[in-house]
Design a protein around this motif. Sequence first.
Motif, mmCIF file in Angstrom:
data_model
loop_
_atom_site.group_PDB
_atom_site.id
_atom_site.type_symbol
_atom_site.label_atom_id
_atom_site.label_comp_id
_atom_site.label_asym_id
_atom_site.label_seq_id
_atom_site.Cartn_x
_atom_site.Cartn_y
_atom_site.Cartn_z
ATOM 1 N N ASN A 1 0.823 -1.205 0.000
ATOM 2 C CA ASN A 1 0.000 0.000 0.000
ATOM 3 C C ASN A 1 0.857 1.254 0.000
ATOM 4 N N LEU A 2 0.440 2.212 -0.785
ATOM 5 C CA LEU A 2 1.074 3.526 -0.812
ATOM 6 C C LEU A 2 0.068 4.529 -0.249
ATOM 7 N N PRO A 3 0.452 5.349 0.725
ATOM 8 C CA PRO A 3 -0.507 6.256 1.354
ATOM 9 C C PRO A 3 -1.273 7.142 0.381
ATOM 10 N N ASP A 4 -0.639 7.576 -0.683
ATOM 11 C CA ASP A 4 -1.303 8.472 -1.631
ATOM 12 C C ASP A 4 -2.266 7.748 -2.570
ATOM 13 N N LYS A 5 -2.107 6.443 -2.712
ATOM 14 C CA LYS A 5 -2.938 5.689 -3.656
ATOM 15 C C LYS A 5 -3.915 4.739 -2.990
ATOM 16 N N HIS A 6 -3.621 4.306 -1.773
ATOM 17 C CA HIS A 6 -4.425 3.267 -1.123
ATOM 18 C C HIS A 6 -4.898 3.683 0.265
ATOM 19 N N GLU A 7 -5.185 4.952 0.448
ATOM 20 C CA GLU A 7 -5.528 5.474 1.769
ATOM 21 C C GLU A 7 -6.711 4.732 2.404
ATOM 22 N N THR A 8 -7.764 4.526 1.651
ATOM 23 C CA THR A 8 -8.953 3.859 2.191
ATOM 24 C C THR A 8 -8.644 2.428 2.596
ATOM 25 N N GLY B 1 7.510 0.265 5.715
ATOM 26 C CA GLY B 1 8.865 0.486 5.230
ATOM 27 C C GLY B 1 9.063 1.975 5.031
ATOM 28 N N LEU B 2 10.006 2.546 5.751
ATOM 29 C CA LEU B 2 10.301 3.971 5.643
ATOM 30 C C LEU B 2 11.566 4.126 4.814
ATOM 31 N N CYS B 3 11.426 4.779 3.683
ATOM 32 C CA CYS B 3 12.536 4.871 2.732
ATOM 33 C C CYS B 3 12.516 6.212 2.020
ATOM 34 N N ALA B 4 13.450 6.362 1.104
ATOM 35 C CA ALA B 4 13.525 7.559 0.268
ATOM 36 C C ALA B 4 13.901 7.146 -1.147
ATOM 37 N N SER B 5 13.379 7.880 -2.104
ATOM 38 C CA SER B 5 13.629 7.536 -3.514
ATOM 39 C C SER B 5 15.107 7.663 -3.883
ATOM 40 N N TRP B 6 15.856 8.495 -3.165
ATOM 41 C CA TRP B 6 17.277 8.686 -3.466
ATOM 42 C C TRP B 6 18.168 7.625 -2.828
ATOM 43 N N CYS B 7 17.605 6.759 -2.006
ATOM 44 C CA CYS B 7 18.387 5.762 -1.256
ATOM 45 C C CYS B 7 18.533 4.462 -2.058
ATOM 46 N N GLU B 8 19.769 4.097 -2.389
ATOM 47 C CA GLU B 8 20.013 2.876 -3.160
ATOM 48 C C GLU B 8 19.603 1.623 -2.391
ATOM 49 N N ASN B 9 19.860 1.570 -1.082
ATOM 50 C CA ASN B 9 19.432 0.422 -0.283
ATOM 51 C C ASN B 9 17.914 0.271 -0.300
ATOM 52 N N CYS B 10 17.225 1.403 -0.367
ATOM 53 C CA CYS B 10 15.761 1.356 -0.369
ATOM 54 C C CYS B 10 15.214 0.735 -1.652
ATOM 55 N N ASP C 1 7.499 6.923 1.677
ATOM 56 C CA ASP C 1 8.653 7.697 1.229
ATOM 57 C C ASP C 1 8.780 8.878 2.186
ATOM 58 N N ILE C 2 9.889 8.946 2.891
ATOM 59 C CA ILE C 2 10.062 9.970 3.923
ATOM 60 C C ILE C 2 10.065 11.380 3.345
ATOM 61 N N GLU C 3 10.394 11.520 2.068
ATOM 62 C CA GLU C 3 10.382 12.835 1.427
ATOM 63 C C GLU C 3 8.949 13.277 1.129
ATOM 64 N N ASP C 4 8.081 12.322 0.812
ATOM 65 C CA ASP C 4 6.685 12.635 0.494
ATOM 66 C C ASP C 4 5.828 12.815 1.743
ATOM 67 N N HIS C 5 6.254 12.207 2.855
ATOM 68 C CA HIS C 5 5.456 12.231 4.089
ATOM 69 C C HIS C 5 6.312 12.591 5.305
ATOM 70 N N PRO C 6 6.968 13.747 5.270
ATOM 71 C CA PRO C 6 7.845 14.097 6.394
ATOM 72 C C PRO C 6 7.079 14.266 7.711
ATOM 73 N N ASP C 7 5.833 14.723 7.637
ATOM 74 C CA ASP C 7 5.046 14.900 8.849
ATOM 75 C C ASP C 7 4.708 13.560 9.511
ATOM 76 N N MET C 8 4.584 12.513 8.714
ATOM 77 C CA MET C 8 4.233 11.198 9.229
ATOM 78 C C MET C 8 5.413 10.525 9.935
ATOM 79 N N VAL C 9 6.621 10.862 9.542
ATOM 80 C CA VAL C 9 7.801 10.183 10.086
ATOM 81 C C VAL C 9 8.680 11.119 10.922
#
Length: 130
Positions: free
Chosen positions: A3-10, A25-34, A57-65
């Motif tokens: 699930n992605l928060p922006d696409k599968h909220e319900t 899973g808390l990650c970032a698009s710039w992270c190779e390990n992610c 994605d921690i960049e898309d949801h900074p308030d959540m993390v």
Amino acid sequence: MLNLPDKHETNIQKQLFEGKRLIAGLCASWCENCESWQIVFSSLSDKYPDYCFVWLDIEDHPDMVAEVDLDILPVLLVQDRDNILFLGPVRPDREVAERIIQSTSSTMQVFEPGIRDFLIEGCSFANESI
């Protein structure tokens, strides 16, 4: 299902309101390990459909993390309705992740980051009786 928060909220809200275990899973698009971790994480979400897998994605949801130490990525959160079973950095290793996800005998004494509540917040059926 991953699930992605922006696409599968319900879907996320429904599963968490029902009391399913949250696997985030808390990650970032710039992270190779992610990148490697997302492949493993997605396959685990298919294997364990009774859990609510959420990719944040921690960049898309900074308030959540905001309350989570993100010095090392990726970070895994495993949380039941009332307990955090695991919260910390992980290597993208399927076997290690499965052991953590399947654990039922331990809880961590950590600060509650509020991610589960944030995901379920505003749930339209949260006020309905069970």
